[in-house]
Every structure is written in C-alpha cells, then in structure tokens.
Design a protein around this motif. Sequence first.
Motif, short mmCIF file in Angstrom:
data_model
loop_
_atom_site.label_atom_id
_atom_site.label_comp_id
_atom_site.label_asym_id
_atom_site.label_seq_id
_atom_site.Cartn_x
_atom_site.Cartn_y
_atom_site.Cartn_z
N ALA A 117 0.83 -1.21 0.00
CA ALA A 117 0.00 0.00 0.00
C ALA A 117 0.86 1.25 0.00
CB ALA A 117 -0.93 -0.01 1.21
N LEU A 118 1.92 1.28 0.80
CA LEU A 118 2.80 2.44 0.84
C LEU A 118 3.51 2.63 -0.49
CD1 LEU A 118 4.33 1.92 4.40
CD2 LEU A 118 2.66 3.65 3.74
N GLU A 119 3.95 1.52 -1.11
CA GLU A 119 4.62 1.64 -2.41
C GLU A 119 3.65 2.14 -3.47
OE1 GLU A 119 8.01 -1.00 -4.39
OE2 GLU A 119 6.05 -1.95 -4.56
N ALA A 120 2.36 1.81 -3.30
CA ALA A 120 1.35 2.27 -4.26
C ALA A 120 0.99 3.74 -4.08
CB ALA A 120 0.10 1.41 -4.14
N GLY A 121 1.53 4.39 -3.04
CA GLY A 121 1.29 5.82 -2.87
C GLY A 121 0.59 6.22 -1.59
N HIS A 122 0.14 5.28 -0.81
CA HIS A 122 -0.50 5.62 0.46
C HIS A 122 0.53 6.18 1.44
CE1 HIS A 122 -4.67 4.39 0.16
NE2 HIS A 122 -4.30 3.30 -0.50
N LYS A 123 0.04 6.95 2.41
CA LYS A 123 0.85 7.52 3.48
C LYS A 123 0.27 7.09 4.82
CE LYS A 123 3.52 9.76 0.68
NZ LYS A 123 4.94 9.33 0.51
N PRO A 124 1.10 7.04 5.86
CA PRO A 124 0.58 6.63 7.18
C PRO A 124 -0.59 7.48 7.65
CG PRO A 124 2.98 6.59 7.20
CD PRO A 124 2.57 7.21 5.89
N GLU A 125 -0.63 8.77 7.21
CA GLU A 125 -1.71 9.65 7.65
C GLU A 125 -2.96 9.53 6.79
OE1 GLU A 125 1.31 10.67 6.79
OE2 GLU A 125 2.23 10.94 8.77
N ASP A 126 -2.90 8.77 5.70
CA ASP A 126 -4.07 8.63 4.84
C ASP A 126 -5.24 8.04 5.62
OD1 ASP A 126 -2.61 9.63 2.80
OD2 ASP A 126 -2.50 7.77 1.63
N THR A 127 -6.43 8.50 5.26
CA THR A 127 -7.64 8.04 5.95
C THR A 127 -8.33 6.97 5.13
OG1 THR A 127 -7.96 10.19 7.01
CG2 THR A 127 -9.86 8.74 6.90
#
Length: 713
Positions: free
Chosen positions: A368-378
């Motif tokens: 998910a992070l490699e796909a562009g998500h960030k820890p702060e994403d909701t």
Amino acid sequence: MARKRPAPRSPWRRRFGITLKILIALGLLGLGALAVAVYVARAQLPSFEELKSSPNGQMIRVHASDGSIIVSLGPSYGEWLSYRAIPAVMRDATIAVEDRRFRSHPGVDPIGIARSVMIRYERGRWIQGGSTITQQITRTIFLNNQKKFGRKFREWILSLAMERKFSKDQILELYLNKVYYGGGAYGIDAAARKFFGHGAGDLSLAEAAVIAGLVKAPSNYSPTADADAAVGRAGVVIQQMVRNGYISQGQAAAADPEGLKLAPTPPQNSARYFTDWALPQLDTLIDETQAPLEVWTTIDPAMQRQADEAIRANAPAGAQGALVSLDRDGAVRAMVGGKDYVTSIYNRATQAVRQPGSSFKLFVYLAALEAGHKPEDTVVDEPVTIDGWSPRNDSRRNSGNVTLRTAFAYSLNTVAAKLGQEVGFTTIADMARRFGISTPVNTHPSMVLGTSDVRLIDMTRAFASVAAKGVAVVPYGIVRVTANGETIYTHEVDRSRVLVAPYVAAEMTDLLQTAVNTGTGRQAQIGRPVAGKTGTTSSSKDGWFLGFSSGLTTGVWMGRDDARPISGLHGGTAPARAFAAFMKPATASRPIEQFDTQVTLPEWQLEPDEESYFGTPDNGGGAGGTPLVDENGNPIEQPVAPAPVDPATQPEGDRPVAPERTPQQQLDDLIDSVTNPDDRRQPAPPVRQQPPRNTPPTVQPVPRQPSDDRPTQ
C-alpha cells in the motif's frame, strides 16, 4: 557281414556340444581376465602402513564469532590397536556376526552370495548383501555404498586383490580399526570410549557383542539412541558366537548386555540448531572434501545463551519456541530451534512452516505504501465483503474514518482487507516473495491476514530488510573457512539489491513503531526505540513477534508441533515478552539508534482492538478466537454479536468507573511517556471491567468524546 553304420548325431546334441565348448572357453577367458584384473589391482594397492594412516572422513571445527569452538564434528578416531592388542572376544564376535567363513574364503564368499540371491528371490527384495569382512573394509577404504553392479564388481576385484596382498590378520586389523560404528566413531577404540568410557583393550564379552552388532546399522542399534535395540542385537551376536564355537553356552549366559553402564552423553546446547543449518551450506561454498576445516561463523555465544533463556522462560507449558536474530548485514547472531536440542533436533526456526497471522500485514502495508499511500491517509473502517469473505476486527466493531497508522497499530482486519483489494492480492504475494518469503503464498482475499505458511527465518529476514531501509538482507552464518591454515572461502555481503524505496521503508518503520509503542506489541518495549509487529493465528495455535532495534532484528515464534490450540498464547504476550527478554541484554552494549521517523500517536478516540489488552487472535478471529476463514481461506459463518449496552442506560452500580484525571491530562501523560526516553510509564488503558482470567472478556464500551476532548485510549 557288413558293419552297422552308427546312427547320425542329433543336431540338438551337436548344437549343445558346441554351446558347451563356447561357454567353457568363455569361462576360461573370464577367469583369465579376472586373474589379470586381480593381480593388476594387487600391484596398485597401497601398502599396509599407508592404509593404516589414510583418513576416513573430514574433521570440522566450528568457531563462534569470538573465536571459541562451538562444536567439533566429523570422524572420531581412537588409538590404533594391533591385531594382538585387540581382545579375542572382539575379534571372535566380529567374525561370528559379520563373516563366519572369513578364515576360509578368498575374499568373496560364493556361499554367502548364493544365500543372498535366494533370499532376494524368496522375499522380493534384498535382505542380506553377502558381503565379507574383506569386502566391507574394501568398500570403506576405496568405494562407496551405491547398490550398482559396476561398483559391486569392482568391490569383488579389490577384495580378491586384498586377500592376495595382505594376511587375514592384517585385514581384520584394518577392519576393526577403520569401520564405522556410529556416533562419529571410527574403529573399536573410538566406539568403546564413546559408548563405555574406556579403551577397546579392556572390552568385556557383553561390550564386544554390543560394538560388533553396530556395524549392520549404526544408527538403529546405537546404545545411546535405542538401548533395547542394542541389547537385542548384542544377544544375537552372543548366540552366533556360541553357534560358531567361540564361547560356551555358560559364557553366553554369564554375559549381561542389559547390565552395561554407558558413558554419560556430553550435553548438547542450542547452538547445534545453528550448526545444523549452517554447515550443510559448505557443500555449495567450497570444494574441499578431505582436509580438516576450520569454519568461522557469525553466532554470538552470549546472545545465543540469552536467546535460549528467553525461549525457555517464556514459552508456555507444552509449547515449543523458536528465535532468530539477524545483525544489520544478515549475520545470524542467535538461533534457537526449540526448547531442547537433545530431545528434539527439529529446527523450528528454519524448517517449520506455520501461519504468521497479522505479522503478514507487513507485506500488505508495504504494498500500500509503495502504491502511494501515506501513514496519515484516511480509510473507512467498515464491514467489507470480498468474494464472499467478510473479515471482522478483533474488537468486533468498526470505527469509521481512521488513519493507516491507527489501523496498523490496532491490527484492523477490515482495513487490511480493503487495502489488499485495492492494491491487488497478487501484488501483496509478489511483495512477500520480494522480501524473501520462500514458501508458496496464496492469493485468496484472506491472505492479508496471514493464511499462507511461512518460515520464521524468512519473516525475520523480511523485517530486517525494512530495518535496512529497503535493502535486501540475506541471512548467513559462515564468515570464512580455512583448510591447513589457508583461507578457502570468505563471505561477502551484497548490499546492491533494493527491494523498496527508502521512503517506503521509513514509512513502514513509522507504522511498526506505533504498533510497539501504543498498539498490540507494547510488551516488546525495551527502553529504546523498537519497531515490530505481533501475529496470532486462529484458536491461538501460533504466536509471533518480529521487530528490530539498534541494528538487530529478531523474530520469535511459539506454538505446538501438532498445531493444537494453546490457551492464552498470543503474539503480544509470550512471544513479545521473549523478544524483550532477549533484546534488552543483546542491545545493551549497542548505541541507541533513533529511527528516521519519530513516534506519532494514532487516533485516540478509537477503541483499541481486543489483542491490545486481552490478547485475542489478530488474524481475523471472532469472539473467543473462532476463525472467520477456514484453512483454505473460505468464510465461516459467525454468530451475530450482541449490541453493546449504552452506559447512559445502565444502572448506576454497573457503569464503568471514570478516571480521576481529565482526558486531556491523560493524553499529555501518554505523549510524555512515549517521547521522553527517561520516562517509560505505560499509557493507561480505556476504562474496562476486567473479566475473570479464564472467561472470555466482556468489553464495556467507552462513550465517544467530542473530537477536541479525546480520551487517552
């Protein structure tokens, strides 16, 4: 009177006569060729003194990282005994059970061969080989144990040549000093010292019978492995000695194999799990098979002792435990494959494959992070159904909008499922393989909750690669190898393979920190920055904790070999405690290292999942640990949870007691305890009524607070 003419010869008789002559001629030619081959082989045989000094195998000494010797492996040789120094009972016992016509045959026993062929015909398989003592020592010195006719024919030639060059006494002397008796012991003196604690010159009749009986099957008849089998085999040897006239029936009756006292077995330590894993790799690293080897390894003796103690002290009764600890370059510093190497040599750190539970979410969030998500994403924590599969959170509730950091800290299954559907289950499987998972990974939707079997060493390697900022870490145990003082192998660390971008690894570390500081892995805290993840499988069959700190990555697994449930086993309890018990002393001499990202608190209006406080499974189980998917990933119907009771409608005496400090004060305390390294106070849990120890927990809901006045947990 005319003479009667003889009747003409039958054409069949004529053909038979010609065939017989041809066979006789071929037989004579064969005998001539055999004689030539035997005498040529005789001329090429080494001298008796050369055969005495020839090695039987390769000695290997294994060194720890501090230079100390962990173990010496390979053949063990005792004192060479001349024929006259060998006790008569030992000579007689060997001839009686191995080759009773030893003194009369020319090296090959035609009677024994014929008997072996008949038994083969009657039983349908080879039971007896018909090999003489001469053939056995020939095979030991010059050949191998392959059951091929070409090898057998060479064995016959060499055996006949041995009998032409050496006397029977010399051949028996070679045999008794060089044959393998099991347990690494070559020769009767080494065997006597190993099994009975004294040299072969003082062997009794019973001891000689035990040793003579070992040659047929050293592992099956070893007195240290199976005393009953050894005694039974010794009885067979003694009866053969009576039958062949070496001893009387009275002497046989006086012998007492059952009363023999064995030499104490030297203690085995858990480092043997490591050597059993590392040493087979020599076959691919070096070509030397004769010269004695000195193998220098990565294992740290102090860390190994600490790992052993951590597993033994924390693994639940009836459960096994395993631990692997890797340095930042992949060097294996400690490896424990079970509670006790003596009782079980099965290495659960490298051989066992078990479901990892929520520790597998590492790969879900990496994808998910490699796909562009960030820890702060909701993302919305809500009921979800994918191809008929409906996972539930362990708290059996949904909390609406949450950040990925919060979802990871509290191991929310619905969010992991939604992320898996978004990025693709095949993408997650590819990520797992990219990070070193060597076992098959399924692509069912339930795979996001860890339903594919994995090895502990592979999972530890994956977490170590995250700690290395996305660069591949490959576990290794052998640093260098020397033979006769010359270095023939040196390990080189490869840091060139990048698995994910550094920022992805940093964001993953961010999430892993939160899981240890405020989520399911809080019992793994060691007073310095730690990042890690718990894993628990359905019905508490497996408990995992994997994490890293100060350049050291450690994985812990606990469970039963038969995969039966273990009451109270969860990733955040015993495995996390074992991790902390090992990592505290293991990192004590290392400088404290801060991660690239600082600890960020999750959303505290969220009610944490069950495992945070009560330790229920975190791989999709429902109440009481009931799995929501079967072993094939298919959904299982679950009973509907009862609606939570509104505290406002409860009788006054049934309401939870409110904390004395205000929610803002609690939040301030929590932030101070997490960010201040000198103050390691634990954040207070939300107000709950604790259930009895052996009953399923009953969760009392916390009233939802206004967004600017959140409870601390």
